[in-house]
Design an enzyme around this catalytic site. Sequence first.
Site, short mmCIF file in Angstrom:
data_model
loop_
_atom_site.label_atom_id
_atom_site.label_comp_id
_atom_site.label_asym_id
_atom_site.label_seq_id
_atom_site.Cartn_x
_atom_site.Cartn_y
_atom_site.Cartn_z
CE1 TYR A 8 -9.40 91.30 -57.47
CE2 TYR A 8 -9.18 89.16 -56.52
CZ TYR A 8 -8.54 90.06 -57.04
OH TYR A 8 -7.13 90.10 -57.50
CE1 TYR A 22 -8.03 93.49 -61.72
CE2 TYR A 22 -6.59 94.09 -59.85
CZ TYR A 22 -7.12 93.24 -60.48
OH TYR A 22 -7.09 91.89 -60.08
#
Length: 396
Positions: free
Chosen positions: A345, A295
């Site tokens: 995203y 991440y």
Amino acid sequence: MSLSDPRPAPHRRPVIAGLGITDMTRRIYGRTAAQFAVDAVRAALDDAGLALCDVGGLLTNAGITRGIGLPLQKDLGLRDLRMLSEIQAYGSSAGAMVQYASMAVASGMVDVIVCVFADAPLQQGGGTGDAYATSRATPTGFAAMPFAAGLRGAPSMYALAARRHMQAYGTTSEQFGAVAVAAREWAALNPLAQMREPITLEDHQASRWIAEPLHLLDCCLVSNGAIAVVVTSADRAAALRQPPVHVLGWAQAHPGYVRERDSDFGLVSGATRSGPEALKMAGLTLSDIDVAEIYDCFTYTTIVSLEDYGFCEKGEGGPLAESGALGPSGSLRVNTGGGELSSYYLWGMTPLSEAVIQARGQGGDRQAERHDVVLVSGNGGFLDYHSTLILGTGPN
């Protein structure tokens, strides 16, 4: 499954059997998060070779606009579900959803579960900063002190964390830049990526400040869209369209940092705990990992996560990135789709979706030669929440 052995019985091993991703290559305005979610769920089921009538469970994760939730069941026309819930642990939610779905499948509670994230924060004519601008009233009293100090939103809080890492370990802005350059090199190989134009370290250094020490190119994209995955049992997946991606291990870690003297905020993430626990459940070690999907809401996050998972010693994440190890020609397969920095995203679904693609061997020009075991990280809040998944091409 038992308390002594958390791994499920062979006939109930959980796998990811379907993946649905809405168009990520361009900005799409005028659609709601729920509309994106419906498209992603249908695409994931079609990918698996399943129909809506096969679904027994639905887990949703809403982004910043809070555009999806329990009503998605009706939007999809699903009836008589045995599992329905909204999950919210921010960027760690995708890992948590797959974990809960895997436990439900392993226990026999539900046979087919769809996990979906959707958001639509971008509006035509508005900037990406506007998409995540807070509408909450400014707090008062002691709660207002961070606001008075300029700590408003994710960039400023991660800037604080990044600065602390720099002061503690000598990490440099150029090393953050190396992470951004590597991510863009991977994105150039990914037809789904939003940002495919090459960048250099000089481009990174010249990009404007967002919250010092973070430049524009240290920060992730903002995207409209949705991603869904289908979790079912290995037995059920054997007759479906796609090669199953086995969910071998999982763990969560939520540090609960207090931002005061002697706190580890900025120095340590939840990966230090969730990583080893997920690997232990899978019966594997870090040396077994072929691909790592981290991440990367900010370049700093990649560095601290790689350290905390053990891919390098503490404080060596910056030099590791600077060495070129993270790019397509490097020694580590990290964020092979371009990550949140350059691909798209969608919170924790970004690393999860790329992990599924890699484990299936469907990455095209960016496909890792060795992809039997893939680590997926999720990070939420301001390093407050963390999840880890260990995925594999077969049972362990």
